[in-house]
Design a protein around this motif. Sequence first.
Motif, PDB file in Angstrom:
ATOM      1  N   LEU A 252       0.944  -1.346   0.087  1.00 23.94           N
ATOM      2  CA  LEU A 252       0.066  -0.155   0.111  1.00 23.94           C
ATOM      3  C   LEU A 252       0.742   1.317   0.120  1.00 23.94           C
ATOM      4  CD1 LEU A 252      -2.501  -1.223   2.787  1.00 23.94           C
ATOM      5  CD2 LEU A 252      -2.567  -1.782   0.254  1.00 23.94           C
ATOM      6  N   GLY A 253       1.031   1.776  -1.135  1.00 20.55           N
ATOM      7  CA  GLY A 253       1.781   3.182  -1.368  1.00 20.55           C
ATOM      8  C   GLY A 253       1.296   3.860  -2.317  1.00 20.55           C
ATOM      9  N   GLY A 254       2.098   4.808  -3.052  1.00 18.73           N
ATOM     10  CA  GLY A 254       1.544   5.594  -3.988  1.00 18.73           C
ATOM     11  C   GLY A 254       0.557   4.749  -5.003  1.00 18.73           C
ATOM     12  N   SER A 255       1.143   3.369  -5.266  1.00 18.26           N
ATOM     13  CA  SER A 255       0.413   2.584  -6.042  1.00 18.26           C
ATOM     14  C   SER A 255       0.229   1.369  -5.051  1.00 18.26           C
ATOM     15  CB  SER A 255       1.092   2.395  -7.393  1.00 18.26           C
ATOM     16  OG  SER A 255       2.015   1.664  -7.371  1.00 18.26           O
ATOM     17  N   SER A 256      -0.728   1.000  -5.194  1.00 14.10           N
ATOM     18  CA  SER A 256      -1.177  -0.259  -4.193  1.00 14.10           C
ATOM     19  C   SER A 256      -1.599  -1.575  -4.873  1.00 14.10           C
ATOM     20  CB  SER A 256      -2.193   0.037  -3.357  1.00 14.10           C
ATOM     21  OG  SER A 256      -1.820   1.440  -2.682  1.00 14.10           O
TER      22      SER A 256
ATOM     23  N   SER B 294      -5.955  15.689  -2.401  1.00 14.15           N
ATOM     24  CA  SER B 294      -4.684  15.333  -2.466  1.00 14.15           C
ATOM     25  C   SER B 294      -4.644  13.902  -2.905  1.00 14.15           C
ATOM     26  CB  SER B 294      -3.738  15.592  -1.383  1.00 14.15           C
ATOM     27  OG  SER B 294      -2.638  14.825  -1.207  1.00 14.15           O
ATOM     28  N   ASN B 295      -3.489  13.391  -3.472  1.00  7.18           N
ATOM     29  CA  ASN B 295      -3.237  12.272  -3.750  1.00  7.18           C
ATOM     30  C   ASN B 295      -2.642  11.345  -2.510  1.00  7.18           C
ATOM     31  OD1 ASN B 295      -0.620  12.999  -4.000  1.00  7.18           O
ATOM     32  ND2 ASN B 295      -0.480  12.438  -5.907  1.00  7.18           N
ATOM     33  N   ASP B 296      -2.125  12.128  -1.656  1.00  3.48           N
ATOM     34  CA  ASP B 296      -1.183  11.644  -0.474  1.00  3.48           C
ATOM     35  C   ASP B 296      -2.310  11.467   0.741  1.00  3.48           C
ATOM     36  OD1 ASP B 296       0.206  11.719   2.060  1.00  3.48           O
ATOM     37  OD2 ASP B 296       1.938  12.067   0.479  1.00  3.48           O
ATOM     38  N   LEU B 297      -2.205  10.198   1.210  1.00  6.09           N
ATOM     39  CA  LEU B 297      -2.962   9.862   2.247  1.00  6.09           C
ATOM     40  C   LEU B 297      -3.066  10.507   3.482  1.00  6.09           C
ATOM     41  CD1 LEU B 297      -5.075   7.400   1.874  1.00  6.09           C
ATOM     42  CD2 LEU B 297      -3.870   6.271   3.661  1.00  6.09           C
ATOM     43  N   ARG B 298      -1.827  11.208   3.764  1.00  5.54           N
ATOM     44  CA  ARG B 298      -1.565  11.952   5.074  1.00  5.54           C
ATOM     45  C   ARG B 298      -2.451  13.374   4.967  1.00  5.54           C
ATOM     46  NH1 ARG B 298       4.752  11.340   4.704  1.00  5.54           N
ATOM     47  NH2 ARG B 298       4.184  11.336   2.440  1.00  5.54           N
ATOM     48  N   ASP B 299      -2.495  13.845   3.707  1.00  2.00           N
ATOM     49  CA  ASP B 299      -3.494  15.128   3.414  1.00  2.00           C
ATOM     50  C   ASP B 299      -4.787  14.656   3.499  1.00  2.00           C
ATOM     51  OD1 ASP B 299      -0.924  16.324   2.912  1.00  2.00           O
ATOM     52  OD2 ASP B 299      -1.093  16.109   0.847  1.00  2.00           O
TER      53      ASP B 299
ATOM     54  N   THR C 159       2.829  -3.594   3.742  1.00  2.00           N
ATOM     55  CA  THR C 159       4.233  -2.947   3.138  1.00  2.00           C
ATOM     56  C   THR C 159       4.098  -1.686   2.353  1.00  2.00           C
ATOM     57  OG1 THR C 159       6.524  -3.634   2.392  1.00  2.00           O
ATOM     58  CG2 THR C 159       4.627  -4.278   0.930  1.00  2.00           C
ATOM     59  N   ALA C 160       5.088  -1.098   2.028  1.00  2.00           N
ATOM     60  CA  ALA C 160       5.180   0.302   1.153  1.00  2.00           C
ATOM     61  C   ALA C 160       4.693   1.371   2.073  1.00  2.00           C
ATOM     62  CB  ALA C 160       4.469   0.082  -0.029  1.00  2.00           C
ATOM     63  N   GLY C 161       4.773   2.648   1.810  1.00  2.54           N
ATOM     64  CA  GLY C 161       4.545   3.730   2.288  1.00  2.54           C
ATOM     65  C   GLY C 161       3.505   3.820   3.360  1.00  2.54           C
ATOM     66  N   ILE C 162       2.395   3.491   2.874  1.00  2.00           N
ATOM     67  CA  ILE C 162       1.176   3.577   3.753  1.00  2.00           C
ATOM     68  C   ILE C 162       1.136   2.287   4.690  1.00  2.00           C
ATOM     69  CG2 ILE C 162      -1.589   3.230   3.794  1.00  2.00           C
ATOM     70  CD1 ILE C 162      -1.287   4.775   0.943  1.00  2.00           C
ATOM     71  N   GLY C 163       1.539   1.231   4.097  1.00  2.00           N
ATOM     72  CA  GLY C 163       1.365  -0.142   4.938  1.00  2.00           C
ATOM     73  C   GLY C 163       2.327  -0.076   5.966  1.00  2.00           C
TER      74      GLY C 163
END
Length: 397
Positions: free
Chosen positions: A202-206, A274-279, A322-326
């Motif tokens: 789970l990241g920029g693409s998942s 936004s495309n960023d889950l934090r925002d 895994t990845a940025g979000i995971g």
Amino acid sequence: MKVLVSNLGSTSFKYRLFRFDDGVEESIADGGYERVIDFGAVIEQCLEALREQGHLQSLEDLDAVGFKTVLGKDLSGCVEADDRVIAALEGFRDVAPAHNPAYAEAIRQFRRAAPGARLVALFETSFYRWMPEAAGIYAVPRSWHDAGIRRYGFHGASHKYIAERSAELLDRPDVADRVRRMYVDGPGNPPEKPLRVVSCHLGGSSSVTGIASGVAIGTSMGFSPQSGLPQNNRVGDLDAMAVPFAVKHLGIDVSEAERQLSKEGGLAGISGVSNDLRDIKAAATGGDARAALAIDAFVHGIRQWAGGFLWQMGGCDAVVFTAGIGENNPDIREAVCRGMEGVGLRLDPHANEEVRGGEGTISAADSPISALVIPTNEELVVARETHRFLEQSRIAG
Ligand code: ADP
């Protein structure tokens, strides 16, 4: 042996240099360039920097360059990056427009800049070569299938890393060994005792992949990397009939539809923030209903795919994030695992909050299904496979 791994986007070039010696593998240098116009120039700069920093004595000191190529027409696996690879990348340039032309160009440029190095391509689709045919076929007319329209799957290096590392962490060296050797020897027979893993990148693409004893049995991404879960800006799965409908009713042509679905869809499209889950999360916390819906739709998709693989595999031993979000987002992990106690998955809320950016177990000690966080390492997979490819061709030659 020194192996340089190059990771390319349409205008970015990242690299990492690995050394393999007598069973030791280590990353010895890395770097990258953004807003690249001329790949030839940055490749020269990268090689020059590695020489100046003393990581390479000379160009002869570089044994190989490994490329994490996305997909090729009629070609997959770990192969010599030769004219056949360039043709395969160009044959599918429309399917992966951000990556295929860049990789084809970088292979040409490395051939010129480092003529002594072996060039090796590891396709992202490689991990899915043993997926059951039924999981890869679309119900399209035969001529579409023959034109190459089928589920290829992506993030192969990442899910392979997870397959191997999760087996190590779950004390299944037999499965880890199977994964390690798979691209060279094939998967062989499955072990008597299965190991069933749902891997959530789970990241920029998942993507979510079901992995039975190290072998992918299905994955959420399909013909192109725009498919499956909602991505940052990319649409994810969509009813095929929606595209001709949009073309007729929105007054746009097919290439504009393609652009909008790749750039204005996904989490950005639903949230409008936004495309960023934090925002998106910050907006949702502030009361933005569309932002909250984007998060819910993302989680819904992950659960849908994970649940499908659990059913396909007749159960599950571990779910991996895994990845940025995971790796960094406990809220998404909690939402994905919520209400699964009856199936045998119980998170440890404290561990889930604590594990951010590192490796760790986030399930409760008595949970029959383990939940793990494992930072992915795609470059290491490319380096290892490139190293194995060279070793193998040395033995064969
Ligand atoms: P890419 O697929 O482009 O490599 P990443 O795997 O880095 O992207 O994932 C990007 C996503 O990960 C973003 O949506 C971002 O919200 C999330 N992310 C990355 N780092 C963190 C962090 N430290 N904390 C929370 N979320 C993060």
